[in-house]
Enzyme design. Structure first.
Site, short mmCIF file in Angstrom:
data_model
loop_
_atom_site.label_atom_id
_atom_site.label_comp_id
_atom_site.label_asym_id
_atom_site.label_seq_id
_atom_site.Cartn_x
_atom_site.Cartn_y
_atom_site.Cartn_z
N CYS A 11 -75.39 -83.91 41.23
CA CYS A 11 -75.35 -83.36 39.88
C CYS A 11 -76.63 -83.65 39.12
CB CYS A 11 -74.17 -83.95 39.13
SG CYS A 11 -72.75 -84.18 40.18
N SER A 24 -63.87 -83.06 38.45
CA SER A 24 -64.36 -82.96 37.07
C SER A 24 -63.24 -82.59 36.11
CB SER A 24 -65.48 -81.91 36.97
OG SER A 24 -66.55 -82.26 37.80
N ASN A 37 -70.33 -93.17 43.07
CA ASN A 37 -70.79 -92.10 43.96
C ASN A 37 -72.24 -92.26 44.41
OD1 ASN A 37 -70.65 -91.47 41.04
ND2 ASN A 37 -71.96 -89.77 41.59
C1 LIG Z 1 -67.84 -85.42 43.13
C2 LIG Z 1 -67.38 -86.32 42.05
C3 LIG Z 1 -66.74 -85.83 40.91
C4 LIG Z 1 -66.59 -84.35 40.64
O1 LIG Z 1 -65.67 -83.74 41.50
P1 LIG Z 1 -65.69 -82.14 41.64
O2 LIG Z 1 -64.50 -81.83 42.47
O3 LIG Z 1 -66.98 -81.81 42.33
O4 LIG Z 1 -65.59 -81.59 40.26
C5 LIG Z 1 -66.27 -86.73 39.98
N1 LIG Z 1 -66.41 -88.06 40.16
C6 LIG Z 1 -67.02 -88.57 41.24
C7 LIG Z 1 -67.12 -90.05 41.40
C8 LIG Z 1 -67.53 -87.72 42.22
O5 LIG Z 1 -68.14 -88.24 43.29
#
Ligand SMILES: *Cc1c(COP(=O)(O)O)cnc(C)c1O
Length: 396
Positions: free
Chosen positions: A324, A71, A151
């Site tokens: 999320c 993030s 994701n």
């Molecule tokens: C998990 C995820 C994030 C966020 O990563 P964090 O390390 O949890 O902040 C951002 N982009 C994608 C595509 C993700 O799968």
């Protein structure tokens, strides 16, 4: 049975990653900014981790900035490109409708500050094309940000081609590679990538640590003010144990990628074929241009939440979309983006595998999903209406 099939939300740390971290919590505990030997030992470790990660990405160590995760890396990349653009009067950004919220919400914030954002359509198969990007680029475009792999539905975007278009037009190109890192080949130079985000906990590393790659010459904006760590690009004492764990996990994943891909693809296809036997269900996202470990379905006439709870009861940890968005009752923006109507988007299931899963587990999951879906349909008024013709099926 106790089966973890939610690896897109997070993964279990590998023993390699845990072992790589331990010395940096005990003997080598120094602050890398300290001038004494204890500090300098930590600094050497930090340097080596940076070099090893750079080698996995095809860039140089000076192009790596350590962050608190995916993030933060996404936010920093986007804010940096936006600030650079504003200086030249360029305030138009291109992205896609199914990015992670770390990207979409950062873009929303920029819109409030006067930037204009174009979100490209991802079609029914969950794919964007380089041609769409080409057509959307304008004189005032300062950034294109398109995720490498989604994701929720696992679709893989033509990153190198999109990067080539951006290079040709002189527009910065960022990719959220959080789901791709450790699973798909990454070579930032060959793939024409200017900025890339990754996160360790998605490839068996620790949580709370990630990387922002930024091509040499791109001036990064700071999100956190303070000391001069990370060459002034990210203040705060580096999380050395986590960084060491991330380096070990990424090297491991890259080393075993071919072998893992073969194994995961077979398990994925076993699941897709088995679950497809259920009537009135549909695979989300392209069948072939998808992550080796991603299975995503929509089922007619059921609620995703109930499906997950009953699967959990049977020992299967799965997800309805991204971690999320669970907890909110809004349907997934990704499923809506590929054209699933609201009522069907609510009945979704995401199974994301790891190398530790087995064919026996996949067989168990298929039976569990079949049982739970047919039970939920048997008590669903919506399903009754579909069967009596009072309501039309959305999924044939
Ligand atoms: C998990 C995820 C994030 C966020 O990563 P964090 O390390 O949890 O902040 C951002 N982009 C994608 C595509 C993700 O799968």
């Amino acid at each position: 049975m106790n089966i973890y099939a939610d690896n897109a939300a997070t993964t279990k740390m590998s023993s390699t990653a845990i072992e790589a971290m331990l010395p940096y919590m005990s003997e080598i505990y120094g602050n890398p900014s300290s001038l004494h030997t204890i500090g300098q030992n930590a600094n050497e470790a930090l340097y080596s981790a940076r070099e090893r990660i750079a080698a996995c990405l095809g860039c140089s160590a000076s192009e790596i900035t350590f962050t608190s995760g995916g993030s933060e890396a996404d936010n920093q990349a986007i804010v940096s490109a936006a600030e650079l653009g504003a200086r030249k009067g360029k305030k138009h950004i291109i992205s896609t409708a199914f990015e992670h919220h770390a990207v979409l919400h950062a873009l929303k914030k920029l819109e409030k500050q006067g930037y204009e954002v174009t979100l490209l359509d991802v079609h029914e198969n969950g794919l964007v094309t380089a041609e769409q990007v080409q057509n959307a680029i304008r004189e005032d475009t300062c950034l294109v940000t398109v995720m490498y792999a989604n994701n929720e539905i696992g679709t893989i975007q033509p990153i190198a081609e999109i990067g080539a278009v951006c290079r040709e037009q002189g527009v910065l190109f960022h990719t959220d590679a959080v789901q791709a890192a450790g699973h798909l080949a990454i070579h930032v130079a060959e793939q024409n990538i200017d900025m890339l985000s990754l996160s360790a906990h998605k490839f068996h590393g620790p949580k709370g640590v990630g990387v922002l790659y930024a091509k040499k010459g791109i001036r990064l904006a700071t999100l956190i003010e303070g000391g001069a760590q990370e060459r002034g690009r990210r203040a705060g004492t580096e999380n050395i144990p986590a960084i060491m764990g991330m380096a070990a996990a990424l090297e491991d994943a890259v080393r075993n990628m071919d072998q893992n891909t073969a194994k995961l693809t077979a398990l994925r296809d076993q699941l897709i074929n088995g679950i497809s036997e259920i009537p009135h269900c549909a695979l989300n996202g392209d069948r072939t241009s998808r992550l080796p470990a991603n299975v995503s379905f929509c089922f007619e006439g059921i609620e995703g939440e109930s499906l997950l709870l009953l699967l959990d009861h049977k020992g299967v940890a799965a997800s309805s979309g991204s971690a999320c968005t669970s907890g909110s009752l809004d349907p997934s923006h990704v499923l809506l983006a590929i054209g699933r109507p609201h009522e069907v988007a609510h009945g979704s299931l995401r199974l994301t595998l790891s190398e530790e899963n087995t064919a026996e587990e996949a067989a168990y999951i298929i039976e569990a999903v079949k049982d739970v879906v047919s039970y939920l349909r048997s008590v669903s008024p919506v399903w009754r209406d579909l069967q009596t013709g009072k309501r039309q099926y959305v999924i044939a």
